[in-house]
Design a protein around this motif. Structure first.
Motif, mmCIF file in Angstrom:
data_model
loop_
_atom_site.group_PDB
_atom_site.id
_atom_site.type_symbol
_atom_site.label_atom_id
_atom_site.label_comp_id
_atom_site.label_asym_id
_atom_site.label_seq_id
_atom_site.Cartn_x
_atom_site.Cartn_y
_atom_site.Cartn_z
ATOM 1 N N MET A 59 -3.711 -3.003 -3.508
ATOM 2 C CA MET A 59 -2.525 -2.390 -2.924
ATOM 3 C C MET A 59 -2.065 -1.179 -3.742
ATOM 4 S SD MET A 59 -1.548 -3.890 -0.094
ATOM 5 C CE MET A 59 -1.560 -5.465 0.804
ATOM 6 N N ILE A 60 -2.070 -1.321 -5.054
ATOM 7 C CA ILE A 60 -1.623 -0.231 -5.917
ATOM 8 C C ILE A 60 -2.588 0.954 -5.847
ATOM 9 C CG2 ILE A 60 -1.283 0.450 -8.332
ATOM 10 C CD1 ILE A 60 1.101 -1.008 -7.133
ATOM 11 N N ARG A 61 -3.876 0.688 -5.759
ATOM 12 C CA ARG A 61 -4.843 1.783 -5.593
ATOM 13 C C ARG A 61 -4.550 2.572 -4.317
ATOM 14 N NH1 ARG A 61 -8.577 -1.967 -7.834
ATOM 15 N NH2 ARG A 61 -9.035 -2.811 -5.764
ATOM 16 N N LYS A 62 -4.279 1.860 -3.229
ATOM 17 C CA LYS A 62 -3.987 2.521 -1.963
ATOM 18 C C LYS A 62 -2.680 3.308 -2.048
ATOM 19 C CE LYS A 62 -4.351 3.506 2.427
ATOM 20 N NZ LYS A 62 -5.341 4.506 2.890
ATOM 21 N N PRO A 110 0.796 -1.225 0.000
ATOM 22 C CA PRO A 110 0.000 0.000 0.000
ATOM 23 C C PRO A 110 0.830 1.276 0.000
ATOM 24 C CG PRO A 110 0.086 -0.895 2.208
ATOM 25 C CD PRO A 110 0.812 -1.885 1.328
ATOM 26 N N GLY A 111 2.124 1.147 -0.215
ATOM 27 C CA GLY A 111 2.987 2.315 -0.327
ATOM 28 C C GLY A 111 3.692 2.718 0.949
ATOM 29 N N ASN A 112 3.526 1.950 2.023
ATOM 30 C CA ASN A 112 4.195 2.313 3.282
ATOM 31 C C ASN A 112 5.710 2.201 3.157
ATOM 32 O OD1 ASN A 112 3.512 -0.533 3.150
ATOM 33 N ND2 ASN A 112 4.230 -0.740 5.257
ATOM 34 N N SER A 113 6.202 1.177 2.462
ATOM 35 C CA SER A 113 7.648 1.057 2.264
ATOM 36 C C SER A 113 8.157 2.105 1.279
ATOM 37 C CB SER A 113 8.005 -0.352 1.772
ATOM 38 O OG SER A 113 7.272 -0.691 0.611
ATOM 39 N N THR A 114 7.329 2.436 0.286
ATOM 40 C CA THR A 114 7.716 3.472 -0.680
ATOM 41 C C THR A 114 7.889 4.816 0.022
ATOM 42 O OG1 THR A 114 6.231 2.289 -2.196
ATOM 43 C CG2 THR A 114 7.218 4.320 -3.002
ATOM 44 N N ALA A 115 7.026 5.093 0.991
ATOM 45 C CA ALA A 115 7.139 6.340 1.749
ATOM 46 C C ALA A 115 8.439 6.389 2.542
ATOM 47 C CB ALA A 115 5.944 6.488 2.689
ATOM 48 N N VAL A 116 8.874 5.238 3.054
ATOM 49 C CA VAL A 116 10.149 5.164 3.769
ATOM 50 C C VAL A 116 11.294 5.503 2.812
ATOM 51 C CG1 VAL A 116 11.755 3.604 4.947
ATOM 52 C CG2 VAL A 116 9.314 3.524 5.491
#
Length: 263
Positions: free
Chosen positions: A73-76, A48-54
């Motif tokens: 997941m990609i939508r989120k 859901p992008g939490n690792s991408t934000a890191v």
């Protein structure tokens, strides 16, 4: 988070019920990456992008892309980081359009077939420049009570035949990982950490594993069988995990980390 196309889509909402706990290993993995200013980064199985934000918080100027096989997941992820690029991709067939300085993977490769995992890693590393980094983290919990009891529940109920082929392959040993990556790497760092998550209750342990490891066991079952499975599994968990002084349950969660630098 996820790789090949699943029978049912993954749930971003279920996964994010424990966002802080699930994101900590992503931070710990990135802390061992020594790249100063990578130009291109791909988050493999970005969830859901939490690792991408890191990744973005450390490398705000990098060209950063997240891929995942789960449309939900990609939508989120797109909703959370709308200024970044995300795409539904199958990791087993993914090929980057150009050189990538950092491939980063938080809890994905355990879902791949054992003989495919490091063939994919080596294929992707072959596209990297010298000094590029491949960093991955996977759960190492198949021998933990949460997962042993999951398998026992599957084998000892009216759903046994339906679930007879469910399960994930064991992961490579640290020696196997080192031996397969060292010929293409100038350095291979491997480390292991056990997290102890203080969850509200035994039911909360189930909510945790529903987001990942329990899902392949529940997806093939009808509503009644699913409820029966969860009741049986809960009883087993209650016998295996003691209640702490504050009423919480400590879920031990080992994870394996690998950081390889391209030769």
């Amino acid at each position: 988070m996820s790789t090949g196309a699943p029978a049912h889509d993954w749930s971003a909402a279920q996964y994010l019920k424990f966002e802080d706990e699930r994101t900590q290993p992503a931070r710990d993995l990135l802390a061992r990456v020594t790249l100063q200013s990578p130009k291109t980064i791909v988050d493999l199985g970005c969830g859901p992008g939490n690792s991408t934000a890191v990744l973005e918080s450390r490398y705000p100027d990098a060209q950063l892309k997240g891929i995942d096989s789960s449309p939900d997941m990609i939508r989120k992820a797109k909703a959370t980081l709308s200024h970044r690029e995300f795409a539904v991709e199958d990791l087993t067939s993914y090929s980057p359009p150009g050189p990538v300085d950092l491939f980063y993977s938080n809890a994905v490769f355990q879902w791949l077939k054992k003989d495919e995992r490091f063939e994919i890693v080596k294929k992707l590393m072959a596209t990297q420049p010298t000094g590029g980094v491949f960093a991955l983290q996977v759960p190492d919990n198949l021998s933990e009570p949460s997962h042993v009891l999951m398998r026992e529940t599957a084998e000892n109920g009216p759903w046994a035949a339906t679930l007879s082929t469910v399960g994930r392959d064991t992961f490579q040993t640290t020696q196997e990982i080192y031996d397969v990556l060292k010929p293409v790497s100038s350095r291979v760092d491997i480390f292991h950490t056990s997290y102890y998550h203080a969850l509200e209750s035994h039911e909360a342990v189930i909510e945790w594993v529903k987001g990942t490891g329990l899902r392949p066991y529940l997806d093939p079952l009808g509503p009644e069988e699913k409820e029966g499975f969860l009741q049986d599994y809960l009883k087993r968990l209650q016998g295996a995990y003691p209640v702490s002084v504050d009423g919480r349950v400590l879920l031990r969660y080992p994870r394996l980390f690998v950081v390889a630098v391209k030769k």
